[in-house]
Design an enzyme around this catalytic site. Structure first.
Site, PDB file in Angstrom:
ATOM      1  N   GLU A 103      36.302   2.906  27.874  1.00  0.00           N
ATOM      2  CA  GLU A 103      36.057   4.157  27.451  1.00  0.00           C
ATOM      3  C   GLU A 103      37.031   4.821  28.474  1.00  0.00           C
ATOM      4  O   GLU A 103      37.241   4.727  29.605  1.00  0.00           O
ATOM      5  CB  GLU A 103      34.745   4.881  27.852  1.00  0.00           C
ATOM      6  CG  GLU A 103      33.682   4.312  26.899  1.00  0.00           C
ATOM      7  CD  GLU A 103      33.770   5.206  25.708  1.00  0.00           C
ATOM      8  OE1 GLU A 103      34.603   5.869  25.279  1.00  0.00           O
ATOM      9  OE2 GLU A 103      32.603   4.614  24.895  1.00  0.00           O
ATOM     10  N   HIS A 108      37.915   3.093  23.248  1.00  0.00           N
ATOM     11  CA  HIS A 108      37.512   4.236  23.040  1.00  0.00           C
ATOM     12  C   HIS A 108      38.129   5.366  23.941  1.00  0.00           C
ATOM     13  O   HIS A 108      38.341   5.197  24.882  1.00  0.00           O
ATOM     14  CB  HIS A 108      36.051   4.419  22.976  1.00  0.00           C
ATOM     15  CG  HIS A 108      35.300   3.535  21.628  1.00  0.00           C
ATOM     16  ND1 HIS A 108      34.916   4.354  20.575  1.00  0.00           N
ATOM     17  CD2 HIS A 108      35.253   2.367  21.447  1.00  0.00           C
ATOM     18  CE1 HIS A 108      34.444   3.205  19.742  1.00  0.00           C
ATOM     19  NE2 HIS A 108      34.862   1.977  20.259  1.00  0.00           N
ATOM     20  N   GLU A 149      39.684   9.926  19.103  1.00  0.00           N
ATOM     21  CA  GLU A 149      39.950   9.225  20.231  1.00  0.00           C
ATOM     22  C   GLU A 149      41.380   8.543  20.418  1.00  0.00           C
ATOM     23  O   GLU A 149      41.410   7.415  20.550  1.00  0.00           O
ATOM     24  CB  GLU A 149      38.652   8.312  20.669  1.00  0.00           C
ATOM     25  CG  GLU A 149      37.344   8.932  20.616  1.00  0.00           C
ATOM     26  CD  GLU A 149      36.124   7.984  20.553  1.00  0.00           C
ATOM     27  OE1 GLU A 149      36.582   6.840  20.872  1.00  0.00           O
ATOM     28  OE2 GLU A 149      35.223   8.531  20.436  1.00  0.00           O
TER      29      GLU A 149
END
Length: 374
Positions: A336, A260, A170
């Site tokens: 995210e 992430h 990631e």
């Protein structure tokens, strides 16, 4: 020159099945080095200048997150600095790239890589600032350095922790941290200067050095998913988490961000600690304020799409952000970023990329400041 495919470089990962011709290349996405996780790839093709390539990823349907291939476009680069998207299709089993390179050498990857050399350069340049101090926490499973950047006055009242790349593939997470650090160390940035009046920042740009160099998506060199190790980390299996958590317990934490990337959702969003059994109304209000402030700071951030609320299970406490909320009672979020694009403001040429991640990193100082002064 015949077609050559290679991946013996930093974060390189692919398995070559067959190369019959430029228009008939079959590959398999390689598993993480010590775990049965298949998703990350990064490789080089030589000998195909102006020749149409057809590259098939035969095992895409058996990947860890096959939904990640829907509406996804592979990234490519000729110089490993400028990355762009190439035509990609997925039929539910096989993912296919159709591309005619402009130059003899071209790289293809799951997402814009963030190299170990760039990581070291990020640390080196940061320590040159009078605002920053580089701290060595210890070593990974394979002996790589676990480094922490301390930005601001360690005696400041509040402690902000930002970590990235628990899942090494990631890479957008470390691009995010690069942008945040650039803003934080800029004496002309008003949000940075105000943040540093109230808080000191503890930043771990790369939580998983071994997995990053090995070209893993989710695991370290012992096969551990670090974001499931926070309850009982060990120096044998997860020294990366053990060392960072040990330092956090020594110093304290008032705000925590764990950065992430999400394979499936083409949005920027956060996951909070709502499932914790002792999650208070006050903690919920602080979380909601941060989300509202981040939406103002960056149009790329949104809260319409994200993970559905789930019930509390013992696994929740093994994950970074809810574990930190449980341990310190502070605002703690998993941020995210997408592998694909931001569906609310798409970029057909580049999709979501490193530069856009870095811009988001700079923007996060605004909701952090508001949270510090709430």
């Amino acid at each position: 020159m015949s077609i050559k495919i290679s991946s013996q470089f930093d974060a390189g990962a692919i398995d070559v099945v067959s190369v019959t011709s430029a228009g008939d290349i079959d590959l398999n996405i390689r598993k993480d080095s010590h775990a049965d996780i298949t998703q990350w790839f990064y490789f080089r093709v030589q000998g195909a200048q102006a020749v149409p390539l057809t590259i098939r990823f035969l095992n895409a349907g058996q990947a860890a997150y096959p939904d990640g291939w829907k509406d996804y476009q592979v990234v490519a680069s000729y110089d490993r600095d400028t990355w762009f998207r190439v035509p990609t299709s997925y039929d539910g089993k096989v993912m296919t790239v159709e591309h005619a390179p402009e130059f003899d050498s071209v790289y293809y990857a799951y997402f814009e890589p963030y190299s170990w050399e760039r990581h070291l350069s990020l640390l080196d340049s940061a320590q040159l600032s009078p605002l920053a101090q580089l701290v060595d926490l210890g070593s990974t499973v394979e002996g790589r350095d676990m480094n922490l950047l301390v930005v601001g006055d360690p005696d400041a009242e509040k402690k902000v922790w930002v970590i990235a790349r628990q899942h090494p593939g990631e890479t957008m997470a470390e691009w995010f941290v690069e942008g945040m650090l650039e803003a934080l160390l800029d004496p002309a940035d008003p949000y940075a200067s105000q943040c540093l009046k109230d808080a000191v920042f503890y930043v771990v740009p790369n939580m998983n050095p071994d997995g990053s160099v090995r070209g893993n998506l989710r695991t370290n060199a012992a096969g551990a998913n670090l974001n499931r190790e926070w309850n009982t980390p060990s120096m044998e299996r997860s020294p990366e988490v053990f060392l960072v958590k040990q330092k956090m317990q020594e110093i304290g934490c008032d705000l925590f961000l764990d950065v992430h990337g999400d394979e499936g959702l083409p949005y920027v969003f956060v996951a909070g600690s709502d499932s914790l059994e002792n999650f208070t109304a006050e903690q919920k209000a602080a979380q909601d304020r941060f989300i509202a402030d981040f939406k103002v700071a960056s149009p790329d951030f949104q809260d319409e799409f994200g993970y559905p609320d789930g019930p509390f299970t013992p696994e929740v406490l093994s994950m970074g952000s809810p574990h930190i909320t449980h341990l310190f009672g502070c605002l703690s979020l998993t941020l995210e970023l997408p592998f694909k694009d931001n569906a609310n403001d798409p970029d057909e040429e580049r999709g979501w990329n490193g530069a856009r991640s870095a811009k988001l990193g700079a923007a996060v100082l605004q909701p952090i400041l508001r949270s510090l002064r709430a």
